[in-house]
Write a protein that holds these residues in place. Sequence first.
Motif, PDB file in Angstrom:
ATOM      1  N   ILE A  94       0.840  -1.195   0.000  1.00  0.00           N
ATOM      2  CA  ILE A  94       0.000   0.000   0.000  1.00  0.00           C
ATOM      3  C   ILE A  94       0.877   1.247   0.000  1.00  0.00           C
ATOM      4  O   ILE A  94       0.644   2.198  -0.760  1.00  0.00           O
ATOM      5  CB  ILE A  94      -0.961  -0.006   1.211  1.00  0.00           C
ATOM      6  N   MET A  95       1.919   1.236   0.851  1.00  0.00           N
ATOM      7  CA  MET A  95       2.833   2.381   0.931  1.00  0.00           C
ATOM      8  C   MET A  95       3.595   2.561  -0.377  1.00  0.00           C
ATOM      9  O   MET A  95       3.769   3.683  -0.849  1.00  0.00           O
ATOM     10  CB  MET A  95       3.839   2.202   2.073  1.00  0.00           C
ATOM     11  N   ARG A  96       4.074   1.472  -0.938  1.00  0.00           N
ATOM     12  CA  ARG A  96       4.819   1.554  -2.191  1.00  0.00           C
ATOM     13  C   ARG A  96       3.952   2.180  -3.276  1.00  0.00           C
ATOM     14  O   ARG A  96       4.366   3.095  -3.985  1.00  0.00           O
ATOM     15  CB  ARG A  96       5.293   0.169  -2.628  1.00  0.00           C
ATOM     16  N   VAL A 102       2.606   9.661  -6.051  1.00  0.00           N
ATOM     17  CA  VAL A 102       2.987  11.074  -6.009  1.00  0.00           C
ATOM     18  C   VAL A 102       3.705  11.409  -7.315  1.00  0.00           C
ATOM     19  O   VAL A 102       4.615  10.688  -7.740  1.00  0.00           O
ATOM     20  CB  VAL A 102       3.886  11.361  -4.786  1.00  0.00           C
ATOM     21  N   LYS A 103       3.295  12.483  -7.934  1.00  0.00           N
ATOM     22  CA  LYS A 103       3.855  12.859  -9.237  1.00  0.00           C
ATOM     23  C   LYS A 103       5.356  13.112  -9.114  1.00  0.00           C
ATOM     24  O   LYS A 103       5.826  13.686  -8.146  1.00  0.00           O
ATOM     25  CB  LYS A 103       3.148  14.081  -9.774  1.00  0.00           C
ATOM     26  N   VAL A 104       6.090  12.659 -10.099  1.00  0.00           N
ATOM     27  CA  VAL A 104       7.539  12.759 -10.090  1.00  0.00           C
ATOM     28  C   VAL A 104       7.990  14.221 -10.075  1.00  0.00           C
ATOM     29  O   VAL A 104       9.057  14.544  -9.555  1.00  0.00           O
ATOM     30  CB  VAL A 104       8.157  11.970 -11.266  1.00  0.00           C
ATOM     31  N   ILE A 124       7.703  16.075   1.571  1.00  0.00           N
ATOM     32  CA  ILE A 124       6.984  16.240   0.309  1.00  0.00           C
ATOM     33  C   ILE A 124       6.230  14.976  -0.094  1.00  0.00           C
ATOM     34  O   ILE A 124       5.021  15.007  -0.312  1.00  0.00           O
ATOM     35  CB  ILE A 124       7.955  16.681  -0.818  1.00  0.00           C
ATOM     36  N   VAL A 125       6.932  13.857  -0.175  1.00  0.00           N
ATOM     37  CA  VAL A 125       6.326  12.654  -0.752  1.00  0.00           C
ATOM     38  C   VAL A 125       5.372  11.970   0.226  1.00  0.00           C
ATOM     39  O   VAL A 125       4.207  11.710  -0.120  1.00  0.00           O
ATOM     40  CB  VAL A 125       7.425  11.675  -1.233  1.00  0.00           C
ATOM     41  N   LEU A 126       5.834  11.638   1.433  1.00  0.00           N
ATOM     42  CA  LEU A 126       4.999  10.860   2.360  1.00  0.00           C
ATOM     43  C   LEU A 126       3.700  11.566   2.769  1.00  0.00           C
ATOM     44  O   LEU A 126       2.660  10.907   2.841  1.00  0.00           O
ATOM     45  CB  LEU A 126       5.802  10.429   3.586  1.00  0.00           C
ATOM     46  N   ARG A 131      -2.107  10.858   2.230  1.00  0.00           N
ATOM     47  CA  ARG A 131      -3.439  11.365   1.862  1.00  0.00           C
ATOM     48  C   ARG A 131      -4.072  10.474   0.805  1.00  0.00           C
ATOM     49  O   ARG A 131      -5.261  10.172   0.859  1.00  0.00           O
ATOM     50  CB  ARG A 131      -3.329  12.802   1.372  1.00  0.00           C
ATOM     51  N   ASN A 132      -3.268  10.018  -0.146  1.00  0.00           N
ATOM     52  CA  ASN A 132      -3.787   9.135  -1.191  1.00  0.00           C
ATOM     53  C   ASN A 132      -4.125   7.747  -0.651  1.00  0.00           C
ATOM     54  O   ASN A 132      -4.970   7.046  -1.208  1.00  0.00           O
ATOM     55  CB  ASN A 132      -2.772   8.986  -2.325  1.00  0.00           C
ATOM     56  N   MET A 133      -3.455   7.332   0.426  1.00  0.00           N
ATOM     57  CA  MET A 133      -3.604   5.966   0.941  1.00  0.00           C
ATOM     58  C   MET A 133      -4.684   5.820   2.003  1.00  0.00           C
ATOM     59  O   MET A 133      -5.004   4.697   2.387  1.00  0.00           O
ATOM     60  CB  MET A 133      -2.276   5.492   1.543  1.00  0.00           C
ATOM     61  N   ILE A 134      -5.239   6.907   2.494  1.00  0.00           N
ATOM     62  CA  ILE A 134      -6.178   6.831   3.622  1.00  0.00           C
ATOM     63  C   ILE A 134      -7.319   5.840   3.379  1.00  0.00           C
ATOM     64  O   ILE A 134      -7.604   5.009   4.241  1.00  0.00           O
ATOM     65  CB  ILE A 134      -6.697   8.228   4.002  1.00  0.00           C
TER      66      ILE A 134
END
Length: 174
Positions: A94-96, A102-104, A124-126, A131-134
């Motif tokens: 899920i984390m991966r 997240v956009k490059v 920045i990334v985490l 937020r995307n993984m909630i």
Amino acid sequence: MEGSFDFGIILDSVPYLAEGMVLTFQLTFLGIVGGIVFGTLLALCRLAPFAPLSFLVIFWFYFLVPFLVGRPVGGFWSVTIAFIMFEAAYYCEIMRAGIQSVKVGQVYAGQALGLTYRQNMQYIVLPQAFRNMIPILLTQAIVLFQDTSLVYVVGLGDFLVHADIVANRDNRLM
């Protein structure tokens, strides 16, 4: 007789049922926290640019974990370790996926600001990835809550085991 429901049975058994619910919540909480911590570390290792680090993760799970837990640890801790390892594998993927979502350009922006890899991930990334993984993290937490009913195999009494004992004791199966 079939349509009547005696709430007195439940009220009389609340302390006993609460004992089982506490165990269920403990296992769920420890599984989620441990799974997220180890899952995040595993995901970061799998995404690391240094390829042998990914193999080291696989080696660690295969050889080191059974070595460290090679002594009897009791029912509660063996179940807790199993849930943490199980959830860590799910949370790792899920984390991966969340990190890769997240956009490059965001990563490049952090690098352009002079942030180190660790700072870039931390600031920045985490945050964007979490937020995307909630939604999937909450779904996995619910699945773990349901999976805690498997502890009856090692003789632990979670909420459902206690409810089954009360139902059989009072001969009021519902």
